[in-house]
Structures are given as C-alpha cells and as structure tokens.
Design a protein around this motif. Structure first.
Motif, PDB file in Angstrom:
ATOM      1  N   SER A 105     -40.024 -56.908  -4.509  1.00 16.13           N
ATOM      2  CA  SER A 105     -39.058 -55.926  -4.999  1.00 16.13           C
ATOM      3  C   SER A 105     -37.788 -55.995  -4.150  1.00 16.13           C
ATOM      4  CB  SER A 105     -39.657 -54.520  -4.959  1.00 16.13           C
ATOM      5  OG  SER A 105     -40.011 -54.198  -3.627  1.00 16.13           O
ATOM      6  N   THR A 106     -36.643 -55.468  -4.694  1.00 15.23           N
ATOM      7  CA  THR A 106     -35.356 -55.498  -4.001  1.00 15.23           C
ATOM      8  C   THR A 106     -34.964 -54.095  -3.560  1.00 15.23           C
ATOM      9  OG1 THR A 106     -34.176 -55.262  -6.088  1.00 15.23           O
ATOM     10  CG2 THR A 106     -34.619 -57.509  -5.322  1.00 15.23           C
ATOM     11  N   CYS A 130     -35.421 -52.399   5.069  1.00 19.22           N
ATOM     12  CA  CYS A 130     -34.749 -53.213   4.063  1.00 19.22           C
ATOM     13  C   CYS A 130     -34.077 -54.377   4.788  1.00 19.22           C
ATOM     14  CB  CYS A 130     -33.732 -52.362   3.310  1.00 19.22           C
ATOM     15  SG  CYS A 130     -32.908 -53.238   1.945  1.00 19.22           S
ATOM     16  N   LEU A 133     -32.996 -60.932   2.230  1.00 19.57           N
ATOM     17  CA  LEU A 133     -33.779 -62.031   1.668  1.00 19.57           C
ATOM     18  C   LEU A 133     -32.956 -63.317   1.707  1.00 19.57           C
ATOM     19  CD1 LEU A 133     -36.329 -63.019   0.211  1.00 19.57           C
ATOM     20  CD2 LEU A 133     -35.252 -62.375  -1.948  1.00 19.57           C
ATOM     21  N   THR A 139     -34.322 -57.188   0.367  1.00 21.16           N
ATOM     22  CA  THR A 139     -35.654 -56.860  -0.142  1.00 21.16           C
ATOM     23  C   THR A 139     -36.392 -56.007   0.862  1.00 21.16           C
ATOM     24  OG1 THR A 139     -37.713 -57.767  -1.013  1.00 21.16           O
ATOM     25  CG2 THR A 139     -36.733 -58.925   0.838  1.00 21.16           C
TER      26      THR A 139
END
Length: 394
Positions: A105-106, A130, A133, A139
């Motif tokens: 997931s982002t 967070c 990526l 991500t």
C-alpha cells in the motif's frame, strides 16, 4: 313440492352409499380402435421393460460410494538457471501445497500508516512509518521478508520441462457399505513386478494405476509444455459403476481426465501458481521464496452400486401394471370423445337400471334430457357376443 324433493334426496343418499358399481366390458371390433389400444400398450411395455427394468435397472437396490485416495509421485528433474544454479529436483521439492498472494500500500505521511495493521492483501505488518519506495512514491513500512516478491512473468519455456515424464501412483480404496462390498483400483491379480514397469494405457494397460503426467494432459486435449508455463488445474476422475449381481471382477474403475480452470470469459485468472519458502539456517531468518507455476490434479471419485432386491422390483412392476391400466382409460377417452361413432359407443358402454328413479320428478321434462335410445338393439351395427345372450332369462 319442495318437501317431496328433500325427502327423495334424503332417501337416495343412503341408497347411493350402499350401491356397488362394476365395470362393463364393451368389445369394439374396429381396426382403428384396436390399433390405438395395441400401440399405447406397446409404448408402455417398451418403457417399463426397456427403460425402467433394463436401462435403469429398476429391479436393483442402490448404494452410494465411500472412497479414499492416496498418491505417490516419482521422477527427478535437473535445472541450471541464473537464479537457482545447477539443481536436482525430486519429490520433496516439487510437491508443495499452495499459499495466498499479497500486495503493498502507499502513503503520504506517518499518519497514513498505523502500527500493527495487517491488510488482507498486505505483505506484512505495518510499523507506523511512511518511507520512500522510490523518488516519487512513498509506502508504509512493513515488518516482512525482504526483498519483496518480484512481479516477473513466468519463465518460457518452463523451468521443469522434464516433469512431463513423471509418473504418479494413484491408490483408490472404495466401499459400498449397504452391500458390504470393498475393493481398490489395484486389482487382486496385479503384483509388484507388474507395477515396476507398467504405465496406464487404455489399449495395452487399462488396469495399471500408474499414470504418466504427459499422457493425462494429452488425453484432456491439452499440451503439457504450454500448460506448464502458467499452470492449470486438471480433474482426475475415477468412476465406479458396479452391478453386484455379476462377479466382482466386472467391477472395475473407469478413468477420465479434463482441464477445469479454463473460462469462456477470458484468460485473466486461468492457470495455477503458489508460493513456498526454503529456510537456510536454524533460526529461520533467511529464506528463499519461490513462486511456482504448476499443474494441480484434483482427484474426484464417483460411483454407484446396484444389487437385486425384491422391494424395488415389486414397486416397478406395480407401476408398470398401473400404466397398463391407464391404457384403457386413454382408449376410452379417444373412443368416446374423438371418434365419429363416439355417441354410439357411449350408449353401448353405459347401462342404466330400469328401476332408477331420478332425484327430480321434472328431470325427464327437461328439454336437454336425452334418454338412452329405446331402439338401441335395433341398430344394424349392434352385434351381441353370444346370439343367445339376449334370450338368457337372467
């Protein structure tokens, strides 16, 4: 007047209750009527004898099958790839149970990531951070195995192309508990020396329980090498249809193979793959994740046994006799309502007691009332069965 009618009704009710009616036999000498009667009787006999008794074996009691299946695969494959190097694959390497895939997931900040969250399609558990990526996408950091799985396409040609020559021994034990019947697909006359060299073939070795994978795929009208790229699911069907009124040796399995993962709507979900890991130290902190594309074989066992029993025999014979009785009813409908001489036959078939008193005294004054013709016996077509029958004083 109304009181008299009520009295007659009250008198007629118990009289009707104690009456007895018997069917009257009317013999009609007509080729058309006789042909209709014999044709319907023939159809009923063909249905009862041919379909119910012979085809459906209506004289037998039946029982469903209980079954267990075990398999044993044999074969060795040698590969040499940049990722895995030179390796030998045996049964312990390529017989693997499937697992479930997952994705990431982002996010834009730490607020978007919650500690301990594990999505249904996540690769691990979120740490609450967070992270980047790449240069443009962030991500949620997860506690998981690294590196994550690559989304590469399956190799073409397949890595284990030589598996088409592998063989599988299928051992199937079945039971019909109602008849206390037990058997297996390794038949009594099959010995170990025969199993050492036999491979199933419908023409030469139909009783051999060892199957070559390539032969299974080809009999399902598929190509093994093409199917092995993305994988697939094969149905391995074993059917036992046994007539236990005959000797046990006639109760043998029938094998059939077909592919069941193809869809008419498209090929998006066609195929079969799974993931498994090989750990490299005792604490299991290092592993090699392998995504395998393979062919899954679902073994399905069907069957039914039948044996003579007097109860279903009597039930089906009684049903056949009931259908024959229905023939007379159908013929009466046709004769009395469809033929041109229907009125003539109705007057012959139905007799009325001359002492009969109608409920209503005005019944015969009804303009629609039509009594039986008093000149019935003067009909030129009237022929009594016996010339002396009408002279009989009884």
């Amino acid at each position: 007047m109304a009181l008299d009618e009520v009295k007659k009704i009250c008198v007629s009710i118990p009289r009707r209750f104690f009456e007895y009616s018997t069917p009257k036999i009317l013999r009609i000498r007509s080729k058309k009527v006789g042909a209709i009667n014999r044709t319907i009787q023939l159809i009923v006999l063909i249905y009862v004898i041919g379909y119910v008794c012979y085809w459906k074996k209506g004289y037998q009691d039946t029982d469903s099958i209980l079954s267990s299946v075990t398999t044993k695969v044999r074969g060795i494959a040698v590969i040499n790839t940049p990722d895995l190097g030179l390796r030998i694959w045996d049964v312990a390497d390529y017989v693997i149970p499937p697992q479930i895939p997952s994705v990431a997931s982002t996010c834009s900040s730490d607020k978007d990531c919650k500690v301990g969250i594990r999505g249904l399609r996540s690769n691990g558990m979120q740490t609450g951070k967070c992270v980047n990526l790449n240069r443009t996408v962030k991500t949620c950091e997860i506690f998981a195995w690294c590196p994550l799985e690559r989304g590469d396409k399956p190799p073409n040609p397949p890595v284990l192309a030589g598996t088409e020559h592998f063989t599988v021994l299928v051992k199937n034990n079945i039971q019909f508990p109602k008849f206390n019947f037990i058997k297996r697909n390794v038949l009594p006359h099959v010995n170990s020396s025969y199993l050492e060299h036999c491979v199933f073939n419908r023409s030469t070795d139909p009783e051999c329980p060892i199957f070559r994978l390539k032969d299974i795929i080809e009999e399902a009208e598929e190509d093994f090498q093409t199917m092995a790229i993305h994988g697939g699911v094969m149905a391995f069907q074993i059917r036992w249809d046994c007539d236990l009124d005959w000797a046990d040796r006639w109760c043998v399995p029938q094998y059939k193979f077909r592919r069941i993962d193809k869809h008419r709507g498209g090929s998006v979900t066609t195929g079969y793959n799974f993931r498994y890991a090989k750990y490299h130290n005792k604490d299991q902190k290092t592993r090699t994740l392998i995504k395998g594309y393979g062919i899954r074989f679902d073994i399905m066992v069907f069957g039914q046994a039948g044996k003579f029993n007097i109860v279903p025999t009597l039930v089906n014979v009684g049903a056949g006799l009931g259908l024959l009785g229905l023939v007379t009813f159908l013929c009466d409908l046709i004769v009395l309502n469809c033929l041109t001489k229907g009125r003539h036959y109705r007057e012959r078939k139905h007799s009325y007691d001359p002492n009969y008193e109608p409920i209503s005294p005005h019944l015969e004054q009804d303009p629609n009332y039509e009594p039986i013709s008093p000149h019935l016996e003067q009909d030129p077509n009237y022929e009594p069965i016996s010339p002396h029958l009408e002279q009989d004083p009884l």
